[in-house]
Design a protein around this motif. Structure first.
Motif, PDB file in Angstrom:
ATOM      1  N   GLU A  83       0.816  -1.202   0.000  1.00  0.00           N
ATOM      2  CA  GLU A  83       0.000   0.000   0.000  1.00  0.00           C
ATOM      3  C   GLU A  83       0.855   1.259   0.000  1.00  0.00           C
ATOM      4  OE1 GLU A  83      -3.832   1.873   2.433  1.00  0.00           O
ATOM      5  OE2 GLU A  83      -3.002  -0.065   2.989  1.00  0.00           O
ATOM      6  N   VAL A  84       2.018   1.172   0.627  1.00  0.00           N
ATOM      7  CA  VAL A  84       2.924   2.318   0.657  1.00  0.00           C
ATOM      8  C   VAL A  84       3.855   2.311  -0.550  1.00  0.00           C
ATOM      9  CG1 VAL A  84       4.716   3.501   1.999  1.00  0.00           C
ATOM     10  CG2 VAL A  84       2.836   2.377   3.166  1.00  0.00           C
ATOM     11  N   ILE A  85       4.325   1.140  -0.940  1.00  0.00           N
ATOM     12  CA  ILE A  85       5.223   1.008  -2.087  1.00  0.00           C
ATOM     13  C   ILE A  85       4.578   0.042  -3.071  1.00  0.00           C
ATOM     14  CG2 ILE A  85       7.523   0.346  -2.871  1.00  0.00           C
ATOM     15  CD1 ILE A  85       8.549   0.944  -0.062  1.00  0.00           C
ATOM     16  N   ASP A  86       3.942   0.565  -4.097  1.00  0.00           N
ATOM     17  CA  ASP A  86       3.281  -0.252  -5.112  1.00  0.00           C
ATOM     18  C   ASP A  86       4.357  -0.781  -6.059  1.00  0.00           C
ATOM     19  OD1 ASP A  86       1.799  -1.374  -7.128  1.00  0.00           O
ATOM     20  OD2 ASP A  86       0.267   0.189  -7.131  1.00  0.00           O
ATOM     21  N   VAL A 117      -2.265   8.817   0.535  1.00  0.00           N
ATOM     22  CA  VAL A 117      -2.240   8.806   1.994  1.00  0.00           C
ATOM     23  C   VAL A 117      -2.911   7.528   2.477  1.00  0.00           C
ATOM     24  CG1 VAL A 117      -2.978  10.017   4.065  1.00  0.00           C
ATOM     25  CG2 VAL A 117      -2.316  11.316   2.040  1.00  0.00           C
ATOM     26  N   THR A 118      -2.213   6.768   3.310  1.00  0.00           N
ATOM     27  CA  THR A 118      -2.781   5.549   3.855  1.00  0.00           C
ATOM     28  C   THR A 118      -3.539   5.855   5.148  1.00  0.00           C
ATOM     29  OG1 THR A 118      -0.809   5.059   5.160  1.00  0.00           O
ATOM     30  CG2 THR A 118      -0.864   4.248   2.902  1.00  0.00           C
ATOM     31  N   ALA A 119      -4.213   4.835   5.655  1.00  0.00           N
ATOM     32  CA  ALA A 119      -5.011   5.019   6.873  1.00  0.00           C
ATOM     33  C   ALA A 119      -4.141   5.331   8.080  1.00  0.00           C
ATOM     34  CB  ALA A 119      -5.866   3.779   7.135  1.00  0.00           C
ATOM     35  N   TRP A 120      -2.868   4.940   8.052  1.00  0.00           N
ATOM     36  CA  TRP A 120      -1.988   5.167   9.206  1.00  0.00           C
ATOM     37  C   TRP A 120      -0.980   6.293   8.957  1.00  0.00           C
ATOM     38  CZ3 TRP A 120      -1.824   0.941   5.992  1.00  0.00           C
ATOM     39  CH2 TRP A 120      -0.662   0.747   5.262  1.00  0.00           C
ATOM     40  N   SER A 121      -1.212   7.105   7.936  1.00  0.00           N
ATOM     41  CA  SER A 121      -0.289   8.201   7.641  1.00  0.00           C
ATOM     42  C   SER A 121      -0.238   9.225   8.770  1.00  0.00           C
ATOM     43  CB  SER A 121      -0.707   8.911   6.350  1.00  0.00           C
ATOM     44  OG  SER A 121      -0.610   8.047   5.253  1.00  0.00           O
ATOM     45  N   ASN A 122       0.919   9.825   8.940  1.00  0.00           N
ATOM     46  CA  ASN A 122       1.104  10.895   9.920  1.00  0.00           C
ATOM     47  C   ASN A 122       1.613  12.125   9.168  1.00  0.00           C
ATOM     48  OD1 ASN A 122       1.727  12.576  12.044  1.00  0.00           O
ATOM     49  ND2 ASN A 122       2.529  10.929  13.338  1.00  0.00           N
ATOM     50  N   LEU A 123       0.684  12.852   8.568  1.00  0.00           N
ATOM     51  CA  LEU A 123       1.052  14.013   7.760  1.00  0.00           C
ATOM     52  C   LEU A 123       1.697  15.137   8.574  1.00  0.00           C
ATOM     53  CD1 LEU A 123      -1.828  14.256   5.139  1.00  0.00           C
ATOM     54  CD2 LEU A 123       0.597  13.924   4.689  1.00  0.00           C
ATOM     55  N   THR A 165       7.805   7.204   3.399  1.00  0.00           N
ATOM     56  CA  THR A 165       7.425   5.806   3.629  1.00  0.00           C
ATOM     57  C   THR A 165       7.308   5.522   5.123  1.00  0.00           C
ATOM     58  OG1 THR A 165       8.551   5.168   1.589  1.00  0.00           O
ATOM     59  CG2 THR A 165       8.081   3.417   3.169  1.00  0.00           C
ATOM     60  N   ARG A 166       8.246   6.055   5.912  1.00  0.00           N
ATOM     61  CA  ARG A 166       8.205   5.840   7.357  1.00  0.00           C
ATOM     62  C   ARG A 166       6.944   6.439   7.974  1.00  0.00           C
ATOM     63  NH1 ARG A 166      13.244   8.231  10.244  1.00  0.00           N
ATOM     64  NH2 ARG A 166      14.248   6.724   8.868  1.00  0.00           N
ATOM     65  N   ARG A 167       6.451   7.539   7.382  1.00  0.00           N
ATOM     66  CA  ARG A 167       5.237   8.186   7.897  1.00  0.00           C
ATOM     67  C   ARG A 167       3.964   7.631   7.279  1.00  0.00           C
ATOM     68  NH1 ARG A 167       7.287  10.220  12.511  1.00  0.00           N
ATOM     69  NH2 ARG A 167       8.925  11.784  12.139  1.00  0.00           N
ATOM     70  N   GLY A 168       4.078   6.542   6.493  1.00  0.00           N
ATOM     71  CA  GLY A 168       2.894   5.905   5.941  1.00  0.00           C
ATOM     72  C   GLY A 168       2.327   6.573   4.709  1.00  0.00           C
ATOM     73  N   ILE A 169       3.143   7.321   3.968  1.00  0.00           N
ATOM     74  CA  ILE A 169       2.671   8.026   2.773  1.00  0.00           C
ATOM     75  C   ILE A 169       3.228   7.318   1.550  1.00  0.00           C
ATOM     76  CG2 ILE A 169       2.733  10.213   1.503  1.00  0.00           C
ATOM     77  CD1 ILE A 169       3.130  11.512   4.342  1.00  0.00           C
ATOM     78  N   GLY A 170       2.353   6.818   0.704  1.00  0.00           N
ATOM     79  CA  GLY A 170       2.766   6.123  -0.507  1.00  0.00           C
ATOM     80  C   GLY A 170       3.228   7.108  -1.562  1.00  0.00           C
ATOM     81  N   SER A 171       4.418   6.911  -2.086  1.00  0.00           N
ATOM     82  CA  SER A 171       4.954   7.791  -3.112  1.00  0.00           C
ATOM     83  C   SER A 171       4.494   7.329  -4.487  1.00  0.00           C
ATOM     84  CB  SER A 171       6.484   7.812  -3.055  1.00  0.00           C
ATOM     85  OG  SER A 171       6.927   8.275  -1.787  1.00  0.00           O
ATOM     86  N   ALA A 172       4.367   8.255  -5.424  1.00  0.00           N
ATOM     87  CA  ALA A 172       3.917   7.947  -6.775  1.00  0.00           C
ATOM     88  C   ALA A 172       4.894   6.981  -7.444  1.00  0.00           C
ATOM     89  CB  ALA A 172       3.792   9.226  -7.593  1.00  0.00           C
TER      90      ALA A 172
END
Length: 514
Positions: free
Chosen positions: A183-186, A342-348, A384-391
């Protein structure tokens, strides 16, 4: 399973199996030596370096696809440890030089039995370059013009395509077994962008088209050029000879300060425009692919690996770099999240704080002071550590930008990337505005409007029916951030706003491309 895929699978299993067997043996020896105690730090560091070298050597032995994959991974600290990154950056696509007789059947099959008549002379004793995919020879065309001929290695296309098929299968298995990681790294989407970029390397007619397109795009930059295509078939490419030497080995003292600076800035401007306006960019502009000579233009060669961006991705990439140029860490964080997901566990909020600490270090620094490519990979790691999937396109963009930076550093290390971007962004925005108000875009907007008028009554009837059945609800939110992480709770508007909200939603659907 086809024969090429089956044989390739056996080879990959043999190489990687040997790597795993060696690793298990090393672990067993360490347990016998140290028991349950941890080995000394220097021993652990040495073992980490040894493992990294073993992985690099295994990838090199498996050929060009795995070399490219390793080069991509060297820009992804969110996927591999630091020791591995340092070693993967040493990956090279050099192989043992094969005798010219190996390539003669390819030339005969592609150019005909009289292929020698295509050249006045060909230097078969020493190729100009030897890589896993092809060897390159200096030739002289009829009339005395110097040129090069690039000849694909026999059987290499089937081997690379078998590797691609294997990795697609592996990425799907990974997606099923590690859904949170995926989910974070497709991985499948990331590999897809690499496959698309590599395709012209397997068919030289695609590389020739890339060169023709790039040559048109580079005309606005007087200190740069792209080689001219003389003839192309799927396995043979004849092109003009790039003058000078690669900037990796060039003596900067032979150039005037103005020459070096102009070449470096034009190279940056050309690539920036490729990312945002042309949406076609050189994916591997390392120093070995940039040739320069005093008094003459620099030549960007090897257009086999090219990245392409869709309009939406390039428009989202622009505010990302603008945030860096404007020393806006929070803006960078939001632009990065908007470009990815943004995943469900992201910490923006935490990611924004990370970027606020990072961006001031790179906003005004020159290439002598900081490695911008490393900064980009730092953003990847923290996202990635903060739960944000990069394009998915970020991997190829990161490789392109890191290599570009290295080439410019060889020419003019005192250039500040952010300053060049600031001066170029005005022209980029003007080009985007012209594109938006072009006849093609106006026609598209008109068709969207006509479609909205035509289908409007049916949609309004559906909206009214939903409202009558009390099943219509509308939520208006800022870009989603979970409430537990500082976001706002969703809310429902009063009935008096429902009709206005429905109209806005309808218009937005018609204006926003899906």
């Amino acid at each position: 399973m086809s024969a090429p895929l089956g044989s390739r699978l056996r080879l990959v299993v043999k190489v990687l199996g040997g790597l795993v067997t060696d690793e298990v043996g090393q672990m067993a020896r360490a347990r016998r030596q140290f028991g349950r105690n941890s080995p000394p730090a220097e021993t652990s560091a040495g073992e980490g370096g040894r493992r990294a070298r073993a992985v690099r050597q295994a990838l090199e032995s498996l050929g060009p696809f795995y070399v490219k994959l390793g080069q991509i991974l060297s820009t992804r600290p969110d996927m591999v440890p630091p020791a591995m990154i340092a070693e993967l950056q040493n990956l090279h696509d050099q192989v043992d030089v094969q005798p010219f007789s190996v390539f003669e059947p390819v030339l005969e099959a592609e150019l005909g039995p009289d292929w020698k008549l295509c050249f006045d002379d060909i230097d078969t004793t020493r190729p100009l370059g030897a890589a896993s995919l092809a060897q390159v020879y200096r030739v002289e065309l009829p009339g005395g013009r110097p040129a090069v001929v690039k000849v694909q290695r026999p059987g290499i296309r089937d081997a690379v395509r078998a590797d691609m098929a294997l990795m697609r299968k592996a990425s799907r298995i990974l997606a099923r077994t590690a859904p949170r990681f995926n989910e974070v790294i497709d991985v499948e989407a990331m590999l897809g962008s690499i496959f698309d970029a590599m395709e012209p390397e397997l068919d030289f007619t695609g590389e020739a088209r890339n060169m023709d397109e790039a040559r048109e795009n580079i005309r606005r930059y007087p200190t740069l050029e792209v080689p001219r295509v003389v003839h192309a078939t799927p396995k043979v490419l004849v092109q003009s000879l790039a003058a000078g030497t690669s900037v990796r080995h060039a003596d900067r003292r032979a150039f005037s300060d103005r020459e070096r600076t102009d070449m470096g800035k034009d190279l940056l401007r050309f690539m920036y425009r490729g990312y945002f306006v042309d949406r076609m960019f050189h994916a591997d502009p390392h120093a070995g692919n940039v040739f320069a000579r005093p008094g003459g233009p620099a030549t960007l060669i090897d257009w086999g690996m090219v990245g392409r961006l869709d309009r939406r991705t390039s428009l989202r990439l622009l505010p990302l770099l603008m945030s860096i140029a404007q020393n806006d860490g929070h803006g960078l964080a939001w632009a990065w999240a908007d470009m990815g997901r943004v995943t469900a566990w992201s910490n923006l909020p935490a990611f924004a704080s990370d970027m606020a600490a990072l961006v001031p270090k790179v906003a005004t620094a020159s290439l002598e002071d900081i490695n911008f490519g490393v900064s980009l990979t730092t953003v990847l790691e923290k996202a990635t550590r903060r739960g944000i999937g990069s394009a998915p396109a970020i991997s190829l963009l990161g490789k392109s930008f890191a290599n570009l930076e290295g080439s410019v550093r060889c020419l003019a290390p005192d250039i500040a990337l952010a300053e060049v971007f600031k001066s170029e962004v005005r022209g980029i925005i003007v080009s985007l505005l012209r594109e938006y108000f072009s006849l093609d875009q106006v026609a598209r907007n008109t068709m969207d409007l006509l479609t909205a008028v035509t289908s409007g009554p049916e949609q309004w009837r559906g909206v009214l029916a939903d409202a009558a059945n009390r099943r219509f609800a509308l939520q208006v939110n800022e870009p989603y951030t979970p409430a537990s992480l500082g976001g706002q709770r969703s809310w429902s508007p009063s009935r008096g706003l429902m009709a206005l909200g429905a109209a806005a939603l309808l218009l937005d659907r018609r204006r926003t491309p899906r």
